[in-house]
Design an enzyme around this catalytic site. Structure first.
Site, PDB file in Angstrom:
ATOM      1  N   ASP A 342     -86.164  -4.761 -44.685  1.00  0.00           N
ATOM      2  CA  ASP A 342     -86.367  -6.337 -43.975  1.00  0.00           C
ATOM      3  C   ASP A 342     -85.356  -6.751 -44.098  1.00  0.00           C
ATOM      4  OD1 ASP A 342     -84.879  -5.516 -46.696  1.00  0.00           O
ATOM      5  OD2 ASP A 342     -85.544  -8.421 -47.260  1.00  0.00           O
ATOM      6  N   GLU A 343     -86.033  -8.272 -43.140  1.00  0.00           N
ATOM      7  CA  GLU A 343     -85.495  -9.247 -42.647  1.00  0.00           C
ATOM      8  C   GLU A 343     -83.579  -8.826 -41.652  1.00  0.00           C
ATOM      9  OE1 GLU A 343     -85.037 -12.574 -46.509  1.00  0.00           O
ATOM     10  OE2 GLU A 343     -83.672 -10.358 -46.821  1.00  0.00           O
TER      11      GLU A 343
END
Length: 711
Positions: A342-343
Site C-alpha cells: 500500500d501507499e
C-alpha cells in the site's frame, strides 16, 4: 422471494407455512396473518435481545422457561483430551467460578461422563483454515446443557456463548433455557494489530487474542514491519532486528508461542511484511536494497507515508525477500501471507534514472505497473512455499492471480467514493473489507456497527460469496501497550457481531445496551480498557483524586479521523501517550445519554426530561468546583480555562431550564462560552456542545413565543 428472520416459539407455525411453500397462492386474509406472525417473531427477538446480553447474536434462538443452576456441583464433560476443547473447557470453568463466585468442586472437565452439567460433543478436531466449520447447537435443559458441533472449533464457540448466557437473581446464578442454532455469516472475522509503529509485547497480544475468542473472531493479522520498525528476529538477516527494531522485536520462540496460543483459541495468524513501500526499517538495516542509492536510511520517528522504497529492478531484492520469506514462513503455518503493497507513491522510483530506464525497456507505463511487476515476482516466491498472497487493494491488477486475497481498505477518506470491494469481487477476487473498520480513526461504535461487508451492494450470489468477511484495523501511531485496549474495545465487539450475526441484527440502541455488559465481561479475560483510563488520569492529577477529570472523559472524545497528530508530525514514536486525549474514548458515555435526552426533550418537553438534563449540568458544575481543589501542576493547568467555561455554561443552562429567563448580557456571554467550547481541548472535542447549543436556541424560540403570546 427469500425471507429472513429469527425463529421463536411464537412463529413456529409461520416456519411450517413457509417451508411448505404455502406462499404460492394466498388470500389477503392469510397475507395479514403471515405478516402479523412475522411482526410477532421480530418483536420476540427484540425482547430476547433486551433480556439476554449475547454478542454476537446467534442466528437462531428460542427461549424456554427452564433454568440450569450454576452451583458447586457444576461439571463439564468432553469426549477426549485431543483438540482444543479440553483445555478451553478448563479455562471456561475458571472464568465461571470467577464470574459467579461459586466454589466449584471440580476444576477440570470429565471425559465421557454421563451425569454432568455441560456435555460437549463434536465430530472432529479441525486444522484451522479459511473454511473451518464453526457451527454449533446449544440446548439448555433443567438438568443439563448440551453442545453439539461438527468440529472442536464450533464447540469452543458454543462454550463462549454459554458463558455469556449466565444470569442471576437474588438467590442463584443460572443459565436460562434456550435452544441456539448458530453459525457465522462470514468466514473471515479479523483484527489487525500494527506492532511496527508502537511495539506491543506478547502479553498484550495474548489478552487481545482472548478477547477476540470471546467475541468469536477468528483471524489475527499481525502487521510486523513498517517505517518505524521491523519486529521479527531474523537469523538469516540479523541486522533486521539488531539495527531496525530499537531492540523491540519478537523472537522465533515468542512467535511460535503466540501462534500456538491463538490456535488453541480457534484463531488463525496472518503475518504481514509490508513491501515495497513502508520499507524504511528494512532499508535501515540493508540500504543497498533501496531505490535511492548511497542513501543513509534511519528509522522513522514520525507518522505518515514516506519515500523509502525497495528497488524492484534490483535482482538482489528478490533474492533477499525469497530468503526472508522462507524464514518467516517456517514460523507461520497459515496458507496466506500478507505483503502489504500500500501507499507507495514512487518518489524514489521517479528520481532513479536506472528505474526509469527499466520501465521503458519492460514497457511499464507507470509506477503502478512497476509495482505489479514486483508483486507478481513475490507471488511466485510465495507459491514456491505453498503460500497464497494477500495484500492491500493496490495489488489488484489484471495480472494478479485470482488466488490472491484483496484487502479492501480505501474508501471516501482516500478519494474512493464507493470503495474498492465491488470492483475486486466483480474481477473474481476473494475480498476482505477493512474500509470503515479503521478503529484508530476513533469514530463512534454506531458508525462501525452499521457498515456491512456486503451491505446493499449489487452483487450476484457468487460475487457475494467472494466477500470473505472483514478485518478491524488497529494502526498504532497513537497507541501504546497502556492504551491499545481502550482503542480496540469495546467497539470491536460490536463489529464482531456484524461479521458473525444476521444482517438484520442492527438495532443500535439494543447493541449499545448489550455492549455495556460485554465490556464488563472483557475485563474478566484481561482487557484493560477501563483500568488504563484511571492510570492516565492519576498521572495527570498527580494524586489519587481523579473524579473531576473522569467527569470530563464522560463528555470529551479524542479528535477523529487523523485530525489529532495532523500530518503525523506532532508526535514522535517516543512522545507522551498518557495525556487527556489518551484517557478519552470514541464513545463518551455521558455525552451519548445527554444528547439523546436533549433531542427527546426538544421534541416533547416535560419536567422529567428537564430534570434529567439539569442533573448533568449540576454534575459538570460540581466537577469544576472539585477540579479547583486539586493541587496545580503543568499538565492540569491546560484544562482550567475549558473547564471554567463549561462550568459557566452549565450554570447559565440550569437557569434557562428552571426559569427560561436570562438577561441579554448573560445570553450574550453564554453564546460566547458555547463558541469557545467548540474549540478543541488538548486534542479532544466536547461532544455535548451541539446539544447545549440546541438548548440555547430552543430557549430563545420559547422566549420568543412567550413574548408573542403576551402581546
Amino acid at each position: 422471494m427469500i425471507w429472513e428472520w429469527q425463529i421463536t416459539q411464537q412463529s413456529k407455525h409461520l416456519k411450517d407455512i413457509i417451508s411448505k411453500n404455502y406462499f404460492m397462492i394466498i388470500s389477503s386474509k392469510n397475507i395479514f396473518i403471515v405478516l402479523w406472525l412475522i411482526c410477532i417473531s421480530l418483536k420476540a427477538q427484540d425482547n430476547l435481545r433486551n433480556e439476554l446480553n449475547l454478542m454476537p447474536w446467534p442466528q437462531e434462538l428460542t427461549k424456554t422457561n427452564t433454568k440450569l443452576v450454576v452451583d458447586a456441583n457444576f461439571t463439564i464433560s468432553v469426549q477426549k483430551k485431543e483438540g482444543r476443547v479440553y483445555n478451553y473447557a478448563t479455562n471456561i470453568i475458571r472464568r465461571i467460578t470467577n464470574k459467579t463466585g461459586v466454589f466449584i468442586n471440580e476444576g477440570f472437565p470429565r471425559l465421557n461422563a454421563k451425569n454432568t452439567t455441560i456435555k460437549v460433543e463434536f465430530d472432529k478436531v479441525e486444522e484451522l483454515g479459511i473454511h473451518v466449520d464453526e457451527s454449533y447447537v446449544l440446548e439448555v435443559k433443567e438438568q443439563e446443557l448440551l453442545i453439539k458441533a461438527k468440529t472442536d472449533v464450533g464447540a469452543i464457540r458454543a462454550l463462549e456463548t454459554m458463558v455469556q448466557l449466565i444470569a442471576f437473581d437474588e438467590e442463584k446464578f443460572f443459565i436460562p433455557g434456550v435452544l441456539i442454532k448458530d453459525t457465522p455469516r462470514f468466514v473471515w472475522r479479523g483484527l489487525m494489530i500494527d506492532v511496527a509503529r508502537h511495539f506491543q509485547p506478547v502479553h498484550v497480544i495474548k489478552r487481545n487474542l482472548r478477547a477476540m475468542a470471546a467475541l468469536k473472531m477468528n483471524v489475527f493479522h499481525w502487521h510486523l514491519s513498517d517505517d518505524q520498525g521491523y519486529r521479527i528476529e531474523s537469523k538469516i538477516f540479523p541486522k533486521l532486528h539488531k539495527e531496525a527494531s530499537d531492540n523491540l522485536y519478537y523472537t522465533h520462540s515468542q512467535i511460535k508461542d503466540v501462534i500456538n496460543y491463538a490456535n488453541s483459541l480457534g484463531i488463525r495468524v496472518i503475518p504481514e511484511i509490508d513491501v515495497p513501500g513502508h520499507a524504511t526499517a528494512i532499508l535501515t538495516a540493508y540500504p543497498e536494497l533501496g531505490s535511492k542509492k548511497n542513501e543513509k536510511y534511519e528509522l522513522e520517528r514520525y507518522s505518515g507515508v514516506f519515500d523509502p522504497t525497495l528497488d524492484p529492478t534490483n535482482t538482489e531484492v528478490y533474492v533477499f525477500l525469497d530468503k526472508l520469506f522462507s524464514e518467516v514462513i517456517t514460523l507461520f503455518p497459515d496458507e496466506y501471507f500478507h505483503i502489504g503493497g500500500d501507499e507507495n507513491e514512487g518518489k524514489h522510483w521517479n528520481e532513479n534514472k536506472e528505474i526509469s530506464k527499466f520501465k521503458k525497456e519492460h514497457n511499464l507505463k507507470s509506477n503502478h505497473e512497476l509495482q505489479t511487476y514486483f508483486n507478481i515476482k513475490l507471488q511466485k516466491i510465495l507459491s514456491k512455499y505453498n503460500k497464497k498472497l494477500m495484500g492491500w487493494d493496490e495489488i489488484m491488477t489484471k495480472d494478479m492471480l485470482k488466488t490472491a486475497i484483496i484487502h479492501s481498505w480505501r474508501g471516501a477518506n482516500e478519494g474512493f467514493e464507493k470503495g474498492t470491494l465491488v470492483k475486486a469481487v466483480k474481477k473474481g477476487y476473494n475480498v476482505v473489507l477493512s474500509n470503515d473498520y479503521y478503529i484508530d480513526r476513533l469514530q463512534s461504535v454506531n458508525y462501525h456497527y452499521m457498515i456491512d461487508p456486503v451491505g446493499n451492494k449489487k452483487l450476484t450470489k457468487k460475487e457475494e460469496q467472494r466477500v470473505l468477511g472483514g478485518e478491524v484495523t488497529m494502526w498504532s501511531e497513537l497507541v501504546t501497550p497502556l492504551t491499545i485496549d481502550s482503542r480496540i474495545w469495546p467497539r470491536t465487539a460490536a463489529i464482531a457481531e456484524r461479521f458473525w450475526s444476521s444482517k438484520k441484527v442492527n438495532n443500535i440502541a439494543n447493541m449499545r445496551k448489550r455492549l455495556v455488559v460485554v465490556n464488563d465481561n472483557l475485563e474478566l479475560v484481561g482487557i484493560t480498557n477501563k483500568g488504563s483510563v484511571e492510570v492516565i488520569l492519576r498521572n495527570i492529577t498527580k494524586t489519587n483524586t481523579i473524579e473531576p477529570l473522569k467527569v470530563l472523559t464522560g463528555i470529551y472524545e479524542p479528535l477523529k479521523v487523523y485530525t489529532r497528530n495532523k500530518e503525523g508530525t506532532e508526535y514522535k514514536t517516543f512522545s507522551p501517550f498518557i495525556l487527556f486525549a489518551d484517557a478519552c474514548t470514541a464513545d463518551a458515555a455521558d455525552a451519548y445519554t445527554f444528547n439523546t435526552l436533549v433531542s427527546d426533550f426538544i421534541k416533547t418537553p416535560n419536567e422529567a426530561k428537564k430534570s434529567e438534563i439539569i442533573k448533568y449540568f449540576i454534575k459538570w458544575e460540581k466537577g469544576y468546583t472539585d477540579f479547583l481543589k486539586l493541587p496545580n501542576n503543568p499538565i492540569l493547568k491546560k484544562y482550567k480555562k475549558h473547564y471554567k467555561s463549561l462550568h459557566k455554561t452549565a450554570l447559565f443552562c440550569i437557569e434557562i431550564l428552571q426559569s427560561s429567563e436570562l438577561s441579554e448580557k448573560d445570553r450574550k456571554e453564554l453564546k460566547e462560552q458555547i463558541e469557545f467550547l467548540k474549540t478543541p481541548l488538548e486534542d479532544t472535542e466536547l461532544m455535548v456542545i451541539k446539544s447545549i447549543e440546541k438548548l440555547y436556541n430552543y430557549s430563545l424560540l420559547t422566549l420568543h413565543k412567550s413574548i408573542n403570546n403576551e402581546e
